[in-house]
Scaffold this active site. Structure first.
Site, PDB file in Angstrom:
ATOM      1  CE  LYS A 288      -7.133   0.900   3.823  1.00  0.00           C
ATOM      2  NZ  LYS A 288      -5.866   1.224   4.500  1.00  0.00           N
TER       3      LYS A 288
ATOM      4  CB  VAL B 223       0.169  -0.741  12.142  1.00  0.00           C
ATOM      5  CG1 VAL B 223       1.025   0.092  11.202  1.00  0.00           C
ATOM      6  CG2 VAL B 223      -1.286  -0.297  12.061  1.00  0.00           C
TER       7      VAL B 223
ATOM      8  CB  CYS C  45      -4.017  -2.136   4.342  1.00  0.00           C
ATOM      9  SG  CYS C  45      -3.038  -2.487   5.827  1.00  0.00           S
TER      10      CYS C  45
ATOM     11  CD  GLU D 173      -2.453   0.997   2.912  1.00  0.00           C
ATOM     12  OE1 GLU D 173      -2.046   0.139   3.737  1.00  0.00           O
ATOM     13  OE2 GLU D 173      -3.417   1.745   3.128  1.00  0.00           O
TER      14      GLU D 173
END
Ligand code: ACM
Length: 266
Positions: free
Chosen positions: A109, A169, A142, A38
Site C-alpha cells: 500500500k 471507514v 483501500c 484489506e
C-alpha cells in the site's frame, strides 16, 4: 471471466479463524478471481507495533499466503487479499495475488491512512500489473483510491481489472470508484469489510458495500452495508482494452502528458 469479492468481518488477531472463514466460503467456487478485504487475516487495528509484528508474516512463506495458495490451487481460482507483511525490519500493509499455478505477487500500500502510519512503512515499489488467465490485473489497497494516480498508473501499465482490498471507514469511496473506472476505462473489484473494531479509545466501523464496477462506471454488483456477502459476476475483460471515448477521442492518445509535469513532482 468471472470476478468476485468476499465481504465479511475479520476477527481482530484471529489469523487461523479468519483463514478458515475464507477457506469455507471459497470451497467449490467457480470464479476466476476473488478479492478479499484489506488485512483480512489480522483485522485492522493494532494495539502496538509489536502486536502488528507478531501478526505479520513473510511472503510467500507465511501461513496466510500458504493457505491462500492451497485454496487457489484446489478451487482453480486466483485470490487477492490484504495481509500484514513483514520484510526484514519493515511491516507493510500488503496485498497478495495468489494464482492457481502457485505464482505469488505482492503490492504494498502506497498511501497509508491515519494510524497505519504508526505501524506500517509506506509501499516502496511501483505498482505493477500481473497476468491472470491472460488478463492484466492491478492491485491497490483501500485509501489508495483517494489518490487517482494509483488507478491511473495501473491503467497506463495495462491493467484491465483493479483488485482493491479495503477496510473503508470514510463514506466516499463507493461514490468515487465508479469515476476511477470511467476515467480509466477499467473494471474494479472493491472488497470491503463489515463490522467494528475497538482498541483502547479507538473505535472504527467499516462501511461494507463492496462493489464490482465496469469501465463505464456502472455498478455490476454491490454488497449490503453490514452483512457478509460473496458475489461473482461475468465480465468481458477485453472491454477494458478499448480506450475510445468518441469517434474523435481516445483516453490514451488525447492525454497531454507533456503538460502534466507537476503530477510527478513530490
Ligand atoms: C483505509 O485505508 N483502510 C481507510
Amino acid at each position: 471471466m468471472k470476478i468476485g469479492y468476499f465481504q465479511f468481518s475479520p476477527e481482530r488477531g484471529e489469523l487461523s479463524r479468519n483463514i478458515k472463514t475464507v477457506r469455507r466460503r471459497l470451497a467449490g467456487t467457480s470464479c476466476d478471481i476473488i478479492v478479499l478485504p484489506e488485512l483480512f487475516n489480522t483485522g485492522y487495528l493494532f494495539s502496538s507495533i509489536d502486536e502488528a509484528a507478531a501478526l505479520s508474516e513473510e511472503i510467500p512463506k507465511g501461513a496466510t499466503t500458504q493457505a491462500l495458495s492451497e485454496m487457489a490451487a484446489s478451487s482453480d481460482v486466483a485470490i487477492v487479499g490484504g495481509i500484514a507483511e513483514r520484510d526484514g525490519d519493515h511491516l507493510y500493509n500488503s496485498s497478495v495475488l495468489v494464482r492457481s499455478d502457485g505464482e505469488i505477487f505482492i503490492y504494498r500500500k502506497l498511501h497509508l491512512f491515519g494510524f497505519e502510519k504508526d505501524v506500517f512503512s509506506p509501499g516502496n515499489r511501483e505498482p505493477e500489473v500481473f497476468d491472470v488467465c491472460g488478463v492484466k490485473i492491478g492491485m491497490m489497497i483501500c485509501f489508495d483510491w483517494y489518490f487517482p494516480e494509483t488507478a491511473r498508473i495501473l491503467m497506463l501499465k495495462g491493467a484491465q481489472i483493479l483488485c482493491h482490498p479495503a477496510n473503508l471507514v470514510l463514506p466516499y469511496c463507493q461514490v468515487a470508484m465508479p469515476t476511477r473506472c470511467l476515467e480509466n476505462r477499467v473494471f474494479a473489484i472493491t472488497a470491503n469489510r463489515i463490522g467494528s473494531e475497538s482498541v483502547g479509545d479507538r473505535e472504527l466501523t467499516f462501511t461494507g458495500r463492496s462493489m464490482i464496477i465496469d469501465p463505464l462506471g456502472r455498478v455490476l454488483a454491490e454488497a449490503p452495508v453490514g452483512e457478509s456477502c460473496f458475489e461473482c459476476v461475468d465480465i468481458d475483460p477485453q472491454v477494458a482494452c478499448d480506450k475510445r471515448l468518441t469517434s474523435r477521442n481516445n483516453l490514451l492518445s488525447d492525454r497531454r502528458a507533456e503538460l502534466y509535469g507537476e503530477l510527478t513532482v513530490g
